[in-house]
Design an enzyme around this catalytic site. Structure first.
Site, PDB file in Angstrom:
ATOM      1  N   ASP A 121       3.796  -0.103  12.021  1.00  0.00           N
ATOM      2  CA  ASP A 121       2.432  -0.692  11.490  1.00  0.00           C
ATOM      3  C   ASP A 121       2.463  -2.092  11.771  1.00  0.00           C
ATOM      4  O   ASP A 121       1.259  -2.749  11.606  1.00  0.00           O
ATOM      5  CB  ASP A 121       2.817  -0.561   9.870  1.00  0.00           C
TER       6      ASP A 121
ATOM      7  N   CYS B 246      -5.122   8.226   9.403  1.00  0.00           N
ATOM      8  CA  CYS B 246      -5.592   7.374  10.528  1.00  0.00           C
ATOM      9  C   CYS B 246      -5.537   8.615  11.592  1.00  0.00           C
ATOM     10  O   CYS B 246      -4.752   9.592  11.711  1.00  0.00           O
ATOM     11  CB  CYS B 246      -4.704   6.474  10.777  1.00  0.00           C
TER      12      CYS B 246
ATOM     13  N   ARG C 256       0.885  13.762  13.793  1.00  0.00           N
ATOM     14  CA  ARG C 256       1.400  13.725  12.439  1.00  0.00           C
ATOM     15  C   ARG C 256       1.495  14.962  11.658  1.00  0.00           C
ATOM     16  O   ARG C 256       0.774  15.330  10.681  1.00  0.00           O
ATOM     17  CB  ARG C 256       0.445  12.814  11.559  1.00  0.00           C
TER      18      ARG C 256
ATOM     19  N   ARG D 223      -9.251   0.367   3.794  1.00  0.00           N
ATOM     20  CA  ARG D 223      -8.094   1.323   3.357  1.00  0.00           C
ATOM     21  C   ARG D 223      -6.768   0.764   2.843  1.00  0.00           C
ATOM     22  O   ARG D 223      -6.232   0.974   1.968  1.00  0.00           O
ATOM     23  CB  ARG D 223      -7.691   2.411   4.457  1.00  0.00           C
TER      24      ARG D 223
ATOM     25  N   LYS E 144       0.963  -1.166   0.131  1.00  0.00           N
ATOM     26  CA  LYS E 144       0.089  -0.087   0.052  1.00  0.00           C
ATOM     27  C   LYS E 144       1.024   1.227   0.147  1.00  0.00           C
ATOM     28  O   LYS E 144       0.695   2.208  -0.815  1.00  0.00           O
ATOM     29  CB  LYS E 144      -1.029  -0.069   1.238  1.00  0.00           C
ATOM     30  N   ASN E 145       1.882   1.303   0.905  1.00  0.00           N
ATOM     31  CA  ASN E 145       2.637   2.692   1.151  1.00  0.00           C
ATOM     32  C   ASN E 145       3.457   2.745  -0.271  1.00  0.00           C
ATOM     33  O   ASN E 145       3.810   4.050  -0.376  1.00  0.00           O
ATOM     34  CB  ASN E 145       3.469   2.376   2.469  1.00  0.00           C
TER      35      ASN E 145
HETATM   36  C1  UD1 Z   1       4.241   6.533   6.859  1.00  0.00           C
HETATM   37  C2  UD1 Z   1       3.248   5.262   6.460  1.00  0.00           C
HETATM   38  C3  UD1 Z   1       2.672   4.789   7.740  1.00  0.00           C
HETATM   39  C4  UD1 Z   1       3.958   4.445   8.669  1.00  0.00           C
HETATM   40  C5  UD1 Z   1       4.622   5.667   8.877  1.00  0.00           C
HETATM   41  C6  UD1 Z   1       5.997   5.047   9.661  1.00  0.00           C
HETATM   42  C7  UD1 Z   1       2.547   5.888   4.190  1.00  0.00           C
HETATM   43  C8  UD1 Z   1       1.383   6.207   3.568  1.00  0.00           C
HETATM   44  N1  UD1 Z   1       2.428   5.915   5.606  1.00  0.00           N
HETATM   45  O1  UD1 Z   1       3.600   7.468   7.184  1.00  0.00           O
HETATM   46  O2  UD1 Z   1       1.936   3.706   7.225  1.00  0.00           O
HETATM   47  O3  UD1 Z   1       3.391   3.950   9.824  1.00  0.00           O
HETATM   48  O4  UD1 Z   1       5.235   6.132   7.679  1.00  0.00           O
HETATM   49  O5  UD1 Z   1       6.660   3.922   9.395  1.00  0.00           O
HETATM   50  O6  UD1 Z   1       3.608   5.557   3.737  1.00  0.00           O
HETATM   51  N2  UD1 Z   1       6.525  13.762  11.633  1.00  0.00           N
HETATM   52  C9  UD1 Z   1       6.941  14.968  12.069  1.00  0.00           C
HETATM   53  N3  UD1 Z   1       6.795  16.051  11.120  1.00  0.00           N
HETATM   54  C10 UD1 Z   1       6.837  15.962   9.941  1.00  0.00           C
HETATM   55  C11 UD1 Z   1       6.913  14.216   9.328  1.00  0.00           C
HETATM   56  C12 UD1 Z   1       6.438  13.334  10.454  1.00  0.00           C
HETATM   57  O7  UD1 Z   1       6.905  15.456  13.288  1.00  0.00           O
HETATM   58  O8  UD1 Z   1       6.803  16.828   9.116  1.00  0.00           O
HETATM   59  C13 UD1 Z   1       6.522  12.820  12.801  1.00  0.00           C
HETATM   60  C14 UD1 Z   1       5.179  12.024  12.843  1.00  0.00           C
HETATM   61  O9  UD1 Z   1       4.293  12.712  13.397  1.00  0.00           O
HETATM   62  C15 UD1 Z   1       5.553  10.680  13.302  1.00  0.00           C
HETATM   63  C16 UD1 Z   1       6.853  10.261  12.829  1.00  0.00           C
HETATM   64  O10 UD1 Z   1       7.471  11.729  12.399  1.00  0.00           O
HETATM   65  O11 UD1 Z   1       5.518  10.867  14.773  1.00  0.00           O
HETATM   66  C17 UD1 Z   1       6.781   9.392  11.574  1.00  0.00           C
HETATM   67  O12 UD1 Z   1       6.105   9.839  10.723  1.00  0.00           O
HETATM   68  P1  UD1 Z   1       6.092   9.368   9.034  1.00  0.00           P
HETATM   69  O13 UD1 Z   1       7.766   8.838   9.024  1.00  0.00           O
HETATM   70  O14 UD1 Z   1       6.403  10.715   8.422  1.00  0.00           O
HETATM   71  O15 UD1 Z   1       5.216   8.538   8.892  1.00  0.00           O
HETATM   72  P2  UD1 Z   1       4.283   8.980   7.363  1.00  0.00           P
HETATM   73  O16 UD1 Z   1       5.011   9.279   6.355  1.00  0.00           O
HETATM   74  O17 UD1 Z   1       3.100   9.917   7.676  1.00  0.00           O
END
Ligand code: UD1
Length: 445
Positions: free
Chosen positions: A319, A126, A131, A411, A32-33
């Site tokens: 995940d 989610c 986030r 989803r 998915k990701n």
């Molecule tokens: C992606 C995956 C999700 C997975 C996650 C971590 C997709 C669509 N989703 O989510 O399934 O659980 O990686 O492996 O690929 N953060 C910040 N600022 C930012 C961005 C992130 O503080 O600008 C924090 C987030 O709040 C979180 C952490 O970093 O606590 C990890 O987030 P991130 O790696 O960005 O996850 P996603 O890309 O949203």
């Protein structure tokens, strides 16, 4: 005066009857990701790209609608998707689609790279924590973008009214998956060299980089914490196949382990599952390679509790935290599970406890004391991965588990119930009446 009685609203639930042994082999879908970010990446190219091994998911449908709203033509034939981005006619994404899923925000980097402008509402997805997108924003600023938020919409432009971003040095405070992807996509069409340091190393990042390379991008180091991109002027069409979904594969291995069943998952990339396989082994559960891309879980009557801390790849994936917790509810001894990535990703604890688990929650730490049995109960999927966790628990529980909140499951899991049924699980999706929380008082006669 007689009261008009409307037919009640209905909602789907998944009924799972526990106690069945599973057997056989399950085919794992495309990740998915990866699929979602590859779809976003196809915006970078003004020719048509063919992507195979596309999973059938509600999130993929949402991304299809989002790309279509931007003027792209998206066609799907079974697992093959053809995306033609030559008709891209706006850099403004509609709120109704972006608010449905966080991955829609991953179009920002590609839009900015291709057109020099992106206007994308802040994301939904989610309910697993705050986030924020600050790391995305700082990375894009390092490539010469002006970024500001107005009325809930992120506006990003190439500084100085130019069309192309300028390669730059993006240091990430945290190896965010989405931020690495957005910056990588933006950098493929920037002028000059971009370096992303403290980049995320997830297999999905490598998949995105390989997809961009197949379109003619120049990228080195994906899969390490330093990615170097030499910007090119344009990308060309390509044929590409999505990697297998490591989270889905892990979920099925856990379903086999908890039901003490021998099942095979294929096709998978075993190296993507290293942290999960390590924890299964530590717990006393054997998983063997049945060929280069097949894994078989060997049944064992008893297994031990283990401690888990979720971390960025190659650490234990957040995940898989909730599905693994289901397994540990029936382990011998106790386990300590620490969720380090998302603060709200332990809501399934209350649901597992409703099924007879013994889990205490202290902030982002769950202490799981193994119990002898779980018992089926009505439960609610609180997020995408929690939905799989509840199915896994339901397979091992006595009696019937009725899972609601299935929109989360749809989803991100491609035909989970069909695949489980293929392995011999007893489960069925049915419609039930929604019970109103605030029933209207009956009208006095
Ligand atoms: C992606 C995956 C999700 C997975 C996650 C971590 C997709 C669509 N989703 O989510 O399934 O659980 O990686 O492996 O690929 N953060 C910040 N600022 C930012 C961005 C992130 O503080 O600008 C924090 C987030 O709040 C979180 C952490 O970093 O606590 C990890 O987030 P991130 O790696 O960005 O996850 P996603 O890309 O949203």
């Amino acid at each position: 005066m007689s009261k008009t009685v409307n037919s009640p609203e209905q909602t789907p639930v998944l009924r799972v009857w526990g106690g069945q042994k599973l057997s056989g082999e399950v085919v794992i879908s495309g990740a998915k990701n990866s699929a979602l970010v590859l779809m976003a990446g196809s915006l970078l190219c003004s020719e048509a790209c063919r992507i195979s091994n596309m999973p059938g998911l509600a999130d993929v449908k949402t991304m299809t609608k989002l790309l279509s709203a931007l003027g792209l033509t998206v066609k799907r034939d079974h697992d093959v998707m053809e995306i033609d981005a030559s008709g891209l006619n706006t850099s403004e994404a509609p709120y109704e689609l972006v608010s449905k899923m966080r991955a829609s925000f991953f179009i920002v980097g590609a839009l900015l790279g291709r057109t020099g402008i992106a206007r994308v509402p802040l994301p939904g997805g989610c309910s697993i924590g705050d986030r924020p997108v600050d790391i995305h924003v700082r990375g894009l600023q390092a490539l010469g973008a002006d970024v500001h938020v107005e009325h809930g919409v992120l506006h990003a432009y190439v500084r100085g009214g130019k069309k192309r971003l300028q390669g730059g040095h993006a240091y990430l405070d945290f190896p965010s998956v989405g931020a690495t992807e957005n910056i990588l996509m933006a950098a493929t069409l920037a002028e000059g060299e971009t370096i992303i340091e403290n980049a995320a190393r997830e297999p999905e990042i490598v998949d995105l980089a390989n997809f961009c390379i197949a379109m003619g991008a120049k990228i080195q180091g994906a899969g390490t914490d330093k990615i170097v991109i030499q910007g090119v002027e344009r990308l060309h069409s390509c044929d590409y196949s999505v990697i297998p979904d490591r989270i889905e594969a892990a979920s099925f291995l856990l379903a086999g382990a908890i039901t003490r069943s021998e099942i095979t998952v294929a096709a998978v990339c075993p190296e993507h599952l290293t942290p999960v396989l390590a924890k299964l082994a530590e717990s006393g559960i054997t998983v063997v390679a049945d060929g280069p891309n097949r894994l078989r879980v060997i049944p064992t009557e008893t297994y031990r509790g283990v401690d888990i801390e979720t971390l960025p790849h190659p650490g234990f994936p957040t995940d898989v935290q909730s599905p693994f917790m289901s397994l540990l509810t029936l382990a011998e001894g106790s386990s300590v599970i620490t969720e380090k990535l998302f603060e709200n990703r332990l809501q399934h604890v209350a649901e597992l406890n409703r099924m007879g688990a013994d889990i205490r929650l202290k902030g982002s730490v769950a202490i799981v004391n193994g119990v002898a049995r779980l018992s089926g109960a009505p439960v609610m999927a609180t997020d995408l991965r929690a939905s799989a966790a509840l199915v896994i628990a339901g397979l091992a529980a006595d009696g019937e588990t009725v899972i609601s909140g299935l929109h989360h499951m749809d989803r991100g899991y491609s035909d989970l119930e069909g695949k489980m049924r293929g392995l011999g699980a007893k489960l069925e999706r049915t419609m039930v009446d929604v019970v109103s929380e605030n029933p209207e008082p009956a009208t006095a006669q």
